[in-house]
Design an enzyme around this catalytic site. Structure first.
Site, mmCIF file in Angstrom:
data_model
loop_
_atom_site.group_PDB
_atom_site.id
_atom_site.type_symbol
_atom_site.label_atom_id
_atom_site.label_comp_id
_atom_site.label_asym_id
_atom_site.label_seq_id
_atom_site.Cartn_x
_atom_site.Cartn_y
_atom_site.Cartn_z
ATOM 1 N N SER A 9 53.344 -9.371 12.914
ATOM 2 C CA SER A 9 52.978 -10.532 12.097
ATOM 3 C C SER A 9 53.779 -10.560 10.801
ATOM 4 C CB SER A 9 51.492 -10.488 11.742
ATOM 5 O OG SER A 9 50.713 -10.563 12.896
ATOM 6 N N GLY A 90 53.020 0.459 17.543
ATOM 7 C CA GLY A 90 52.150 1.531 17.031
ATOM 8 C C GLY A 90 51.197 1.969 18.136
ATOM 9 N N ASP A 91 50.781 3.230 18.124
ATOM 10 C CA ASP A 91 49.952 3.709 19.241
ATOM 11 C C ASP A 91 48.472 3.338 19.065
ATOM 12 O OD1 ASP A 91 49.067 5.430 17.313
ATOM 13 O OD2 ASP A 91 49.506 7.270 18.424
ATOM 14 N N ASP A 92 48.172 2.487 18.057
ATOM 15 C CA ASP A 92 46.769 2.113 17.818
ATOM 16 C C ASP A 92 46.289 1.046 18.784
ATOM 17 O OD1 ASP A 92 48.740 0.611 16.436
ATOM 18 O OD2 ASP A 92 47.160 -0.462 15.372
ATOM 19 N N GLY A 124 45.627 5.693 6.871
ATOM 20 C CA GLY A 124 45.433 5.421 5.436
ATOM 21 C C GLY A 124 45.865 4.027 4.990
ATOM 22 N N ASP A 204 20.233 -37.915 -3.633
ATOM 23 C CA ASP A 204 21.688 -38.029 -3.463
ATOM 24 C C ASP A 204 22.133 -39.463 -3.754
ATOM 25 O OD1 ASP A 204 24.313 -37.662 -2.662
ATOM 26 O OD2 ASP A 204 23.851 -37.694 -0.506
HETATM 27 C C1 SPV Z 1 27.307 -34.985 1.876
HETATM 28 O O1 SPV Z 1 27.288 -33.874 2.402
HETATM 29 O O2 SPV Z 1 26.807 -35.206 0.777
HETATM 30 C C2 SPV Z 1 27.958 -36.106 2.561
HETATM 31 C C3 SPV Z 1 27.975 -36.127 4.016
HETATM 32 O O3 SPV Z 1 28.385 -37.022 1.893
HETATM 33 S S1 SPV Z 1 26.583 -36.993 4.510
HETATM 34 O O4 SPV Z 1 25.404 -36.371 3.918
HETATM 35 O O5 SPV Z 1 26.531 -36.966 5.953
HETATM 36 O O6 SPV Z 1 26.720 -38.366 4.030
HETATM 37 MG MG MG Z 2 27.717 -37.015 -0.090
#
Ligand code: SPV
Ligand code: MG
Length: 433
Positions: A9, A90-92, A124, A204
């Site tokens: 990686s 590596g052998d791990d 280590g 909200d």
């Molecule tokens: C929130 O997480 O406040 C969002 C997404 O706006 S939803 O509640 O689905 O509207």
């Molecule tokens: Mg929201």
């Protein structure tokens, strides 16, 4: 010269890797099979450096003559193409996840008489220890902000989880599971208006103002390093929005998602049960453009959220808005729906896929939660946000405890049944002792 193949990686290179490469160099010309970003993020963690950055590092290591992409953990395809004389590792890998892959290398080498050479594992050093060290150093606003765009470039699907305070931020930061040998974790955090408001005991409706939201953001920023996407509600007045953009960018937030509604915003999941008004396309495009002009860097993303399906304005309206918002400069489109079967979201995805100008597509599968992240990804979704699940799971648990104490007039039952031990809570956050 003999051909020697080494798959790696090279995201963090330590002396263990150099020991392997030194042994490889003694055997012939070293060809590095460099794991692609997808392989690293699927099996280990999100790479710190991109493929091209890592390529630059390894092609400058002594003895390396060629670097090719190793796009699966299984080396067989590349080995058949190159038919190297040696594979060095590596052998791990004799035990655990890579045990079968080792066996497949041994088998395929027999086809042309190649040989597997294993170098003793360097004790280590461990990438996970180095990762923990990096986490404890923390991050800077600039680093954190651009990380979301970097991850979008590396992974077909970005997985985002809700956080509403320092503790939930830590859960999103640190939760990890292993499934089918692959490590899975969240890529970023969503600071939801619903959960931030609910945690403060408020509805909200954009009542929790930007200053209060910033307190939550700062609490999370202090204890985490993963990128943050902020639910910016409607973004407010254009004149206010440009200040919000500058503030968030300065703090190192990666993206704000604003929804195309005006007036008193209600939560989308009420749908048409409450009165909500969608913004005009023209006005919302003005808001996007003003936000874009206010940005200082290209790393901060302004994502436009379309409420047409929530407000029953129809699929054509949703698509028309997607085109207009992308044209106005939106760095991503979030399409929302409260339909349980998810069919309108999938229809939108199909139509969005065909648009000429595309940006990352974001969804919030709260209602249609039977659809998996992988299925959504197959429909062209780039970011899945699990928007409210930490607060929704915490509330019933806390309520049960409170009721148990009332019922029993003591906390013995609640402690035994519902609570983590005191010893665990004391040491949950390191540094308290
Ligand atoms: C929130 O997480 O406040 C969002 C997404 O706006 S939803 O509640 O689905 O509207
Ligand atoms: Mg929201």
């Amino acid at each position: 010269m003999k051909k020697v193949y080494v798959a790696m990686s090279a995201d963090i290179i330590h002396h263990g890797h150099l020991n392997v490469l030194e042994e490889a160099r003694k055997l012939g010309d070293v060809i590095i099979g460099l794991h692609t970003d997808e392989v690293i993020s699927e099996y280990f963690r999100n790479p710190l450096l991109t493929y091209s950055e890592r390529e630059k590092v390894v092609e400058n290591i002594k003895g390396v003559t060629q670097v090719i992409p190793q796009d699966t953990l299984d080396q067989v395809k590349n080995l058949r193409k190159l038919k190297p004389d040696y594979v060095v590792h590596g052998d791990d890998w004799k035990e655990g996840l890579q045990k079968n892959l080792r066996q497949r290398v041994i088998e395929v080498l027999k086809e042309w008489g190649g040989e597997l050479v294993e170098v003793k594992y360097t004790e280590g050093v461990s990438i996970s220890k180095l990762d923990d060290m990096l986490l404890s150093i923390g991050t800077t606003p600039q680093q954190r902000m651009k990380r979301l765009k970097e991850i979008l470039g590396m992974k077909p699907l970005v997985r985002v989880m809700e956080a509403h305070n320092g503790l939930t931020g830590l859960i999103v930061e640190k939760s990890k599971v292993e499934k089918d040998g692959k490590i899975r974790e969240f890529d970023a955090m969503w600071i939801s208006s619903l959960c931030d408001s609910t945690a403060k005991g408020k509805p909200d409706i954009e009542l929790v103002d930007v200053t209060s939201r910033l307190n939550t953001i700062n609490e999370i920023l202090e204890v985490t390093t993963k990128p943050i996407i902020l639910d910016g509600d409607t973004g407010g007045k254009i004149e206010h929005f440009i200040y919000t953009v500058k503030t968030l960018e300065r703090l190192g937030i990666s993206a704000i998602i604003i929804e195309d509604k005006v007036g008193l915003k209600k939560n989308s999941l009420f749908g048409t049960d409450v009165s909500q008004t969608q913004d005009s396309i023209e006005h919302f495009c003005e808001k996007i453009k003003a936000g874009k002009r206010a940005r200082v860097t290209n790393d901060f993303m302004i994502i436009a959220r379309i409420e047409s399906l929530i407000l029953k304005a129809g699929m054509d309206d949703a698509i028309e808005r997607a085109k207009a918002y992308v044209e106005a400069g939106a760095d991503g489109i979030m399409i929302h729906s409260k339909e349980k079967d998810g069919s309108e979201i999938l229809e939108f995805c199909n139509r969005f896929k065909k648009l000429e100008k595309r940006v990352p597509l974001i969804v919030v599968p709260t209602s249609y939660n039977h659809i998996t992240e992988t299925e959504l990804m197959e429909y062209g979704v780039n970011v899945v946000i699990h928007a409210n699940h930490l607060i929704r799971s915490a509330y019933p648990a806390m309520k049960k405890t409170a009721e148990s104490i009332l019922l029993n007039e003591r906390s013995k039952e609640a402690s035994e049944e519902f609570c983590m031990p005191i010893k665990e809570i004391l040491t949950l956050i390191p540094g308290g002792k």
